[in-house]
Design an enzyme around this catalytic site. Structure first.
Site, PDB file in Angstrom:
ATOM      1  N   GLY A 111       0.818  -1.213   0.000  1.00 52.35           N
ATOM      2  CA  GLY A 111       0.000   0.000   0.000  1.00 52.35           C
ATOM      3  C   GLY A 111       0.849   1.259   0.000  1.00 52.35           C
ATOM      4  N   PHE A 112       0.172   2.361   0.190  1.00 51.05           N
ATOM      5  CA  PHE A 112       0.866   3.643   0.096  1.00 51.05           C
ATOM      6  C   PHE A 112       1.905   3.799   1.219  1.00 51.05           C
ATOM      7  CE2 PHE A 112       0.461   8.083   1.788  1.00 51.05           C
ATOM      8  CZ  PHE A 112       1.517   8.583   1.043  1.00 51.05           C
ATOM      9  N   ILE A 113       1.475   3.837   2.465  1.00 46.42           N
ATOM     10  CA  ILE A 113       2.445   3.996   3.569  1.00 46.42           C
ATOM     11  C   ILE A 113       3.287   2.722   3.679  1.00 46.42           C
ATOM     12  CG2 ILE A 113       2.759   4.378   6.052  1.00 46.42           C
ATOM     13  CD1 ILE A 113       0.099   5.910   6.052  1.00 46.42           C
TER      14      ILE A 113
ATOM     15  N   ASN B 198      -3.160  -8.214   0.097  1.00 46.58           N
ATOM     16  CA  ASN B 198      -4.073  -8.873  -0.857  1.00 46.58           C
ATOM     17  C   ASN B 198      -4.348  -7.984  -2.067  1.00 46.58           C
ATOM     18  OD1 ASN B 198      -5.761  -6.946   0.144  1.00 46.58           O
ATOM     19  ND2 ASN B 198      -7.451  -8.328   0.632  1.00 46.58           N
TER      20      ASN B 198
ATOM     21  N   GLY C  34      -3.458  -1.852  -2.443  1.00 50.44           N
ATOM     22  CA  GLY C  34      -2.029  -1.824  -2.742  1.00 50.44           C
ATOM     23  C   GLY C  34      -1.771  -2.349  -4.149  1.00 50.44           C
TER      24      GLY C  34
ATOM     25  N   LEU D  62      -0.139  -2.852   8.937  1.00 51.57           N
ATOM     26  CA  LEU D  62      -0.750  -1.708   8.255  1.00 51.57           C
ATOM     27  C   LEU D  62      -1.926  -2.099   7.370  1.00 51.57           C
ATOM     28  CD1 LEU D  62       2.228  -0.685   9.014  1.00 51.57           C
ATOM     29  CD2 LEU D  62       1.906   0.956   7.173  1.00 51.57           C
TER      30      LEU D  62
ATOM     31  N   ALA E 117      -1.004   0.006  13.154  1.00 51.76           N
ATOM     32  CA  ALA E 117      -1.295   1.298  12.536  1.00 51.76           C
ATOM     33  C   ALA E 117      -2.738   1.686  12.822  1.00 51.76           C
ATOM     34  CB  ALA E 117      -1.057   1.225  11.032  1.00 51.76           C
TER      35      ALA E 117
ATOM     36  N   TYR F  79     -15.315   3.456  11.074  1.00 54.63           N
ATOM     37  CA  TYR F  79     -13.861   3.359  10.880  1.00 54.63           C
ATOM     38  C   TYR F  79     -13.141   3.770  12.163  1.00 54.63           C
ATOM     39  CZ  TYR F  79      -9.209   4.173   8.944  1.00 54.63           C
ATOM     40  OH  TYR F  79      -7.867   4.141   8.717  1.00 54.63           O
TER      41      TYR F  79
ATOM     42  N   LYS G 211     -10.910   1.149  14.404  1.00 54.95           N
ATOM     43  CA  LYS G 211      -9.512   1.416  14.785  1.00 54.95           C
ATOM     44  C   LYS G 211      -9.377   1.498  16.306  1.00 54.95           C
ATOM     45  CE  LYS G 211      -7.158   1.355  11.009  1.00 54.95           C
ATOM     46  NZ  LYS G 211      -6.040   0.414  10.857  1.00 54.95           N
TER      47      LYS G 211
END
Ligand code: UDP
Length: 322
Positions: A10-12, A32, A36, A76, A117, A149, A153
């Site tokens: 993914g991005f981060i 998966n 990403g 993450l 994360a 969300y 988290k």
């Protein structure tokens, strides 16, 4: 040292992988490819120190095999971004709660240090700015999907802290609006990606509501540095950290900055939230981290100024030929 990065494509995650590879770690990515991409990690595929497993954190057979061999886990993998969550809340809840539960249960079984994360979204619409890690959360009703969300988290954080009480070295990082190269150009989860894409295509920049809502955008190299410190500084175990810059900017100002930087002829249009996210939507008006705890315990401070970070991000968006 063998490191497992869930969501590493993914991005981060992929920037985290770059940093870990540069520091000589053996890195396994479990992803998966829901958001990403292999392109994000393609440059590591030939390395002996790198492995990519294309699977979900919901597959506990794969996960167990990987956790068993890891010395450190950065978790993450998640469904991230208000837009994804609002579109498919059920999938987001399952991945974000059950997935983390799986990771932590196995980390506990094989006793592996883990960084979870989390997100500044856990503060909800709290107006007590700057947001302190031990400050109150303020959420809207369960009929507003956005808050699922935040709660997912938060459950992840409760799990992490509960395992920490059992002695497992677990650390939670709350990210504040990370941005940089490899952002999804469709703009899911990032207003910066949306604005760059719109500006480079000559389309109007869609500023929601009055554009006076603020965020603290954090360049991804800073986000990643904070994350690695959270997984390596001994005193970080059992703690929760805001990882972000404390430079606040209104979204309308960000739009103007991006127009100036790109030299785009696009105009700015103001769009009501309802036409972007549907009728049941609530917004976080200001989001600014208190950065003291990260500074004191991790020795972490965001360093890349917004202008510099935006320039580097623009370079990447230009190279992608959108
Ligand atoms: N935003 C906007 N126009 C867009 C997308 C987002 O004005 O096209 C605003 C959004 O309302 C929020 C901020 O930009 O106030 C950051 O949104 P993003 O989706 O990047 O992240 P969030 O902080 O909401 O998770």
């Amino acid at each position: 040292m063998r490191v497992l990065v869930t969501g590493g494509a993914g991005f981060i995650g992929s920037h985290l992988v770059d940093a870990l590879m540069a520091q000589g770690y053996q890195v396994t990515v479990l992803d998966n490819l829901s958001v990403g991409t292999v392109a994000n990690i393609a440059h590591h595929l030939g390395s002996e120190r790198f492995r990519f497993i294309n699977d979900s954190i919901l597959n506990t057979t794969t996960l167990e095999r990987l956790v068993r061999r890891a010395d450190l886990i950065f978790h993450l993998a998640a469904v991230v971004g208000v837009k994804y969550v609002v579109e498919d809340p059920l999938n987001a809840i399952i991945v974000n709660v059950r997935g983390t539960e799986n990771v932590l249960e196995l980390a506990h079984k094989y006793w592996v240090r883990t960084v979870i994360a989390s997100s500044s979204e856990v503060y909800g619409k709290s107006t007590v700015v700057p947001l302190r890690e031990d400050g109150d959360r303020l959420l809207g009703p369960t009929t507003v999907p956005r808050w699922s969300y935040s709660d997912a988290k938060a459950i992840d954080e409760y799990f992490a802290l509960a395992y920490a009480r059992k002695g497992l070295p677990v650390t939670v990082v709350r990210y504040f609006n990370a941005y940089g190269p490899r952002l999804d150009p469709r703009g899911y989860g990032s207003v910066i990606a949306r604005f760059f894409t719109q500006a480079l295509r000559g389309e109007p920049l869609t500023v929601y509501e009055d554009g006076q809502q603020t965020r603290c955008f954090t360049y991804v190299a800073d986000t990643v540095r904070g994350t690695i410190l959270a997984g390596t500084v001994p005193e970080a175990a059992g703690e929760v950290f805001n990882i972000g810059s404390d430079r606040e900017i209104a979204i309308a100002d960000l739009a103007r900055k991006i127009l100036a930087l790109t030299g785009s002829p696009s105009e700015i249009v103001y769009v009501p939230y309802t036409s972007a996210y549907g009728p049941d939507f609530e917004e976080t008006r200001r989001r600014v981290p208190d950065v003291h705890r990260a500074r004191e315990i991790l020795g972490f401070e965001a360093e890349v100024p917004l202008e510099e970070g935006l320039r580097r991000t623009l370079e990447w968006f230009r190279s992608e030929n959108l």
